[in-house]
Design a protein around this motif. Sequence first.
Motif, mmCIF file in Angstrom:
data_model
loop_
_atom_site.group_PDB
_atom_site.id
_atom_site.type_symbol
_atom_site.label_atom_id
_atom_site.label_comp_id
_atom_site.label_asym_id
_atom_site.label_seq_id
_atom_site.Cartn_x
_atom_site.Cartn_y
_atom_site.Cartn_z
ATOM 1 N N THR A 71 -54.264 1.580 -87.339
ATOM 2 C CA THR A 71 -55.663 1.157 -87.157
ATOM 3 C C THR A 71 -56.033 0.219 -85.909
ATOM 4 N N TYR A 72 -55.141 0.200 -84.824
ATOM 5 C CA TYR A 72 -55.397 -0.324 -83.840
ATOM 6 C C TYR A 72 -56.122 0.753 -82.709
ATOM 7 N N ASN A 73 -56.836 0.350 -81.797
ATOM 8 C CA ASN A 73 -57.459 1.105 -80.856
ATOM 9 C C ASN A 73 -58.054 0.476 -79.699
ATOM 10 N N GLU A 74 -58.340 1.082 -78.651
ATOM 11 C CA GLU A 74 -58.797 0.565 -77.415
ATOM 12 C C GLU A 74 -60.344 0.973 -77.206
ATOM 13 N N SER A 75 -60.893 1.865 -78.151
ATOM 14 C CA SER A 75 -61.994 2.487 -77.832
ATOM 15 C C SER A 75 -63.209 1.405 -78.363
ATOM 16 N N GLY A 76 -62.943 0.395 -79.251
ATOM 17 C CA GLY A 76 -63.995 -0.476 -79.404
ATOM 18 C C GLY A 76 -64.422 -0.231 -81.003
ATOM 19 N N GLU A 77 -63.617 0.612 -81.652
ATOM 20 C CA GLU A 77 -63.769 0.979 -82.974
ATOM 21 C C GLU A 77 -63.360 -0.295 -83.911
ATOM 22 N N SER A 119 -65.493 -16.004 -80.412
ATOM 23 C CA SER A 119 -67.014 -15.895 -79.859
ATOM 24 C C SER A 119 -67.638 -14.727 -80.985
ATOM 25 N N GLU A 120 -66.970 -14.030 -81.873
ATOM 26 C CA GLU A 120 -67.735 -12.977 -82.507
ATOM 27 C C GLU A 120 -66.786 -12.649 -83.748
ATOM 28 N N ARG A 121 -67.414 -12.198 -84.826
ATOM 29 C CA ARG A 121 -66.510 -11.865 -85.784
ATOM 30 C C ARG A 121 -65.324 -11.089 -85.422
ATOM 31 N N SER A 122 -64.132 -11.305 -85.988
ATOM 32 C CA SER A 122 -62.863 -10.707 -85.458
ATOM 33 C C SER A 122 -61.705 -10.563 -86.478
ATOM 34 N N CYS A 123 -60.924 -9.861 -86.497
ATOM 35 C CA CYS A 123 -59.640 -9.537 -86.939
ATOM 36 C C CYS A 123 -58.673 -10.331 -86.453
ATOM 37 N N ILE A 124 -57.608 -11.275 -87.344
ATOM 38 C CA ILE A 124 -56.777 -12.073 -86.760
ATOM 39 C C ILE A 124 -55.163 -11.417 -87.353
ATOM 40 N N GLY A 125 -54.280 -11.401 -86.513
ATOM 41 C CA GLY A 125 -53.062 -11.355 -86.865
ATOM 42 C C GLY A 125 -52.193 -12.434 -87.252
ATOM 43 N N ARG A 126 -51.002 -12.045 -87.658
ATOM 44 C CA ARG A 126 -50.255 -13.130 -88.213
ATOM 45 C C ARG A 126 -49.900 -14.219 -87.458
ATOM 46 N N GLY A 127 -49.939 -14.161 -86.249
ATOM 47 C CA GLY A 127 -49.580 -15.388 -85.195
ATOM 48 C C GLY A 127 -50.829 -16.264 -85.028
ATOM 49 N N VAL A 144 -61.031 -9.726 -75.648
ATOM 50 C CA VAL A 144 -60.661 -8.506 -76.510
ATOM 51 C C VAL A 144 -59.714 -7.488 -75.412
ATOM 52 N N ARG A 145 -58.538 -7.247 -76.294
ATOM 53 C CA ARG A 145 -57.816 -6.108 -75.579
ATOM 54 C C ARG A 145 -57.680 -4.894 -76.429
ATOM 55 N N ILE A 146 -57.632 -5.076 -77.894
ATOM 56 C CA ILE A 146 -57.674 -3.895 -78.797
ATOM 57 C C ILE A 146 -58.592 -4.225 -79.971
ATOM 58 N N PRO A 170 -62.678 -6.757 -82.937
ATOM 59 C CA PRO A 170 -61.946 -7.151 -81.912
ATOM 60 C C PRO A 170 -60.833 -7.736 -82.880
ATOM 61 N N PHE A 171 -59.246 -7.502 -82.109
ATOM 62 C CA PHE A 171 -58.263 -7.939 -82.951
ATOM 63 C C PHE A 171 -57.543 -8.881 -82.029
ATOM 64 N N TYR A 172 -56.896 -9.873 -82.449
ATOM 65 C CA TYR A 172 -56.354 -10.809 -81.774
ATOM 66 C C TYR A 172 -55.192 -11.403 -82.549
ATOM 67 N N GLN A 173 -54.125 -10.934 -81.449
ATOM 68 C CA GLN A 173 -52.554 -11.361 -82.199
ATOM 69 C C GLN A 173 -52.155 -12.723 -82.055
ATOM 70 N N GLY A 174 -52.227 -13.417 -81.024
ATOM 71 C CA GLY A 174 -51.866 -14.626 -80.673
ATOM 72 C C GLY A 174 -52.327 -15.267 -79.318
ATOM 73 N N LYS A 175 -51.724 -16.078 -78.988
ATOM 74 C CA LYS A 175 -51.942 -16.979 -77.506
ATOM 75 C C LYS A 175 -52.146 -15.828 -76.370
ATOM 76 N N LYS A 176 -51.584 -14.718 -76.408
ATOM 77 C CA LYS A 176 -51.660 -13.694 -75.119
ATOM 78 C C LYS A 176 -53.171 -13.300 -75.073
ATOM 79 N N ASP A 177 -54.060 -13.433 -76.028
ATOM 80 C CA ASP A 177 -55.172 -12.945 -76.176
ATOM 81 C C ASP A 177 -56.178 -14.158 -75.692
ATOM 82 N N TYR A 178 -55.631 -15.250 -75.646
ATOM 83 C CA TYR A 178 -56.555 -16.577 -75.327
ATOM 84 C C TYR A 178 -56.970 -16.436 -73.995
ATOM 85 N N GLY A 179 -58.296 -17.014 -73.547
ATOM 86 C CA GLY A 179 -59.019 -17.123 -72.394
ATOM 87 C C GLY A 179 -59.172 -18.744 -72.422
ATOM 88 N N ASP A 180 -59.920 -19.206 -71.565
ATOM 89 C CA ASP A 180 -60.137 -20.688 -71.322
ATOM 90 C C ASP A 180 -60.513 -21.237 -72.564
#
Length: 187
Positions: free
Chosen positions: A24-30, A79-87, A48-50, A33-43
């Motif tokens: 269900t992951y994609n890079e086309s914006g469908e 910053s917006e409604r998002s899906c979060i992974g188990r990390g 958003v990566r996927i 936004p899906f965040y998995q862990g700290k690797k997705d963090y900004g300041d």
Amino acid sequence: MSWPTKKLGEVAKIIMGQSPSSSTYNESGEGLPFYQGKKDYGDINPTVRIWCSVPGKVVEAGDILISVRAPVGALNIASERSCIGRGLSGIRAGKYLDQGFLYHFLRGKEIEIASWGTGSTFASISKKHLENIEIPLPPIAEQRKIVEKLDALSEKIRTLQSLQSQQVTDLKALKQSILHEAFSGMM
């Protein structure tokens, strides 16, 4: 002044992440936004990566994101409604708790929270760890005053860090200029 304390699970909603199927992951914006862990963090907010077209666990804009797996304790704000992974886990303040106050409080406990991580492959904490965090509860008006002061101080710190970064860049450029002059016979 002594404020009453409550356990975080009593005054906030804690949403533990869950990783949906990778199909269900994609890079086309469908989807979301899906965040998995700290690797997705900004300041402050994640980048958003996927996206995920069939989200499982969802956080809302403004929810605090806390890393619950390798590394433990790092924070960001959705910053917006998002899906979060188990990390990750999402935390949303209840009616007696200001979200900004909660964020600053947890920032002050990041190192302590990180120390709670256990596991042989990678450190992690459970929902129970988060639920049992004791948080002081001054009156909501007082919480907002504290947030206002901490936000102002945080902005000053970011400004000073930016100036420091610029000075380091300028010093590196000066060093390169001096070295160039020294080795091109211009000194």
